[in-house]
Structure formats: structure tokens, C-alpha cells
Design a protein around this motif. Structure first.
Motif, short mmCIF file in Angstrom:
data_model
loop_
_atom_site.label_atom_id
_atom_site.label_comp_id
_atom_site.label_asym_id
_atom_site.label_seq_id
_atom_site.Cartn_x
_atom_site.Cartn_y
_atom_site.Cartn_z
N GLN A 20 -8.29 -17.73 -8.88
CA GLN A 20 -8.94 -16.44 -9.00
C GLN A 20 -8.24 -15.35 -8.18
OE1 GLN A 20 -13.01 -17.08 -7.97
NE2 GLN A 20 -13.44 -18.27 -9.80
N ALA A 21 -7.46 -15.74 -7.19
CA ALA A 21 -6.78 -14.75 -6.36
C ALA A 21 -5.71 -14.03 -7.17
CB ALA A 21 -6.16 -15.45 -5.15
N LYS A 22 -5.63 -12.74 -6.99
CA LYS A 22 -4.66 -11.94 -7.71
C LYS A 22 -3.60 -11.43 -6.75
CE LYS A 22 -7.38 -10.21 -11.53
NZ LYS A 22 -6.62 -10.31 -12.73
N LYS A 23 -2.46 -11.09 -7.33
CA LYS A 23 -1.40 -10.46 -6.55
C LYS A 23 -1.63 -8.95 -6.60
CE LYS A 23 2.05 -13.98 -7.41
NZ LYS A 23 3.38 -14.26 -7.93
N ALA A 24 -1.23 -8.28 -5.54
CA ALA A 24 -1.44 -6.83 -5.47
C ALA A 24 -0.75 -6.11 -6.61
CB ALA A 24 -0.95 -6.30 -4.12
N ASP A 25 0.44 -6.58 -7.04
CA ASP A 25 1.15 -5.89 -8.11
C ASP A 25 0.50 -6.07 -9.49
OD1 ASP A 25 1.89 -8.51 -8.58
OD2 ASP A 25 4.04 -8.16 -8.36
N ASP A 113 -4.68 -11.36 -2.71
CA ASP A 113 -4.58 -12.34 -1.64
C ASP A 113 -3.52 -11.98 -0.59
OD1 ASP A 113 -2.68 -12.74 -3.59
OD2 ASP A 113 -2.65 -14.91 -3.42
N GLN A 114 -2.46 -11.31 -0.98
CA GLN A 114 -1.38 -10.93 -0.06
C GLN A 114 -1.17 -9.42 -0.08
OE1 GLN A 114 0.56 -13.02 1.93
NE2 GLN A 114 -0.92 -14.59 1.37
N PRO A 115 -0.79 -8.84 1.06
CA PRO A 115 -0.51 -7.39 1.07
C PRO A 115 0.78 -7.09 0.32
CG PRO A 115 -0.08 -8.33 3.23
CD PRO A 115 -0.66 -9.43 2.39
N LEU A 116 0.87 -5.90 -0.18
CA LEU A 116 2.06 -5.40 -0.85
C LEU A 116 2.91 -4.71 0.22
CD1 LEU A 116 2.18 -4.01 -4.28
CD2 LEU A 116 2.93 -2.41 -2.54
N GLU A 117 4.22 -4.74 0.09
CA GLU A 117 5.10 -4.15 1.09
C GLU A 117 5.82 -2.92 0.55
OE1 GLU A 117 7.77 -7.00 2.82
OE2 GLU A 117 6.15 -8.40 3.28
N LEU A 118 5.74 -1.83 1.30
CA LEU A 118 6.52 -0.63 1.04
C LEU A 118 7.53 -0.52 2.18
CD1 LEU A 118 3.58 1.84 0.26
CD2 LEU A 118 4.95 0.52 -1.37
N ARG A 119 8.76 -0.09 1.87
CA ARG A 119 9.80 -0.03 2.90
C ARG A 119 10.41 1.36 2.97
NH1 ARG A 119 10.83 -5.27 4.45
NH2 ARG A 119 12.70 -4.79 5.62
N ILE A 120 10.67 1.79 4.20
CA ILE A 120 11.43 3.01 4.43
C ILE A 120 12.63 2.65 5.30
CG2 ILE A 120 9.54 4.66 4.11
CD1 ILE A 120 9.30 4.79 7.18
N SER A 121 13.75 3.31 5.05
CA SER A 121 14.95 3.02 5.81
C SER A 121 15.78 4.29 5.96
CB SER A 121 15.77 1.93 5.13
OG SER A 121 16.17 2.35 3.84
#
Length: 143
Positions: A20-25, A113-121
Motif C-alpha cells: 500500500q505504500a506509495k513512492k513520492a514520485d 514511504d520515502q522522502p523525495l530529494e531535490l538538489r541544488i549545486s
């Protein structure tokens, strides 16, 4: 026999919960997950807006957005985002220390279930380095 039945029951229940757990995307679609600021001047804070759309079948709640360090400050919508609607998460970077940087903003979406990651560089240059960079950039473009 009871131990086998209990173990089997636990496995079936665990599998049902994880299924039942979904991915953030699967719930939210970002226009981009990474942004490179390039070369920026030390002491000059920068921000980038990460736009997203709710692709789930119900209102979307961004529970939290946290940064990998104190030099990055995310802001996110505090109200639910309606189905099919968009909003934004803003990532600010203070540019206090010179050198290259690669920072992550962890976005916790309700129902995922898991956080999504955004990246800055990018790379922070001292005032002298930045002035030199700007002068050579102007020469290359024919100014």
C-alpha cells in the motif's frame, strides 16, 4: 504448527502493508529535481523555485521539507494542494563559505514511504574570484 501459522500470517500482513505504500514520485511531479546555480559570489544568497504538480487522486500534503545542512533553507506550501494543481518549494542557499556545494532538500509527502530529494549545486567564489570570473566571462561573450 502454531509458530508456522503465526509466521505466515505476519509475512502476509507485512506484504499487504508494504504494497500500500506509495513512492513520492507517484503522487507529485516536479518540473526538475536538480538545479545548478553555476558560479555565485560569496555572501550573496540565492534561491531557486522547484515547481510541482499534484498527480495523485486526492489533495496532496507536503508534510515537511528539510535541508541537508543549515546553509540551505527550504519553504513549502502549508496548505493541501488540490488534485491536478501546482505549487512550489523554494530552496534558499546562504553562500557564506567559498567552494563547491551540493545540497539536498528532503521533501516528505503525505502517503509516501520515502522522502523525495531535490538538489541544488554550484560554486561559491570569493569577491576577488567572482570579479575575475565576470571579467573573463565578458571578454568571452565579446563585450
Amino acid at each position: 504448527m502454531k509458530k508456522i501459522a503465526l509466521t505466515l500470517f505476519a509475512v502476509v500482513i507485512s506484504a499487504a502493508i508494504f504494497a500500500q505504500a506509495k513512492k513520492a514520485d507517484e503522487l507529485v511531479k516536479f518540473a526538475e529535481l536538480k538545479h545548478n546555480f553555476g558560479k555565485i559570489k560569496q555572501g550573496t544568497p540565492v534561491t531557486h523555485v522547484f515547481e510541482f504538480t499534484n498527480i495523485s487522486g486526492k489533495p496532496l500534503v507536503i508534510e515537511n521539507a528539510s535541508a541537508s545542512c543549515g546553509c540551505t533553507t527550504p519553504t513549502w506550501p502549508q496548505q493541501p494542494v488540490a488534485q491536478g494543481k501546482g505549487n512550489k518549494i523554494t530552496a534558499g542557499f546562504n553562500a557564506a563559505a567559498p567552494g563547491p556545494f551540493d545540497k539536498t532538500v528532503f521533501v516528505k509527502v503525505s502517503g509516501a514511504d520515502q522522502p523525495l530529494e531535490l538538489r541544488i549545486s554550484g560554486e561559491v567564489l570569493t569577491a576577488e574570484q567572482y570579479a575575475s570570473y565576470e571579467s573573463t566571462k565578458g571578454k568571452k561573450s565579446g563585450k
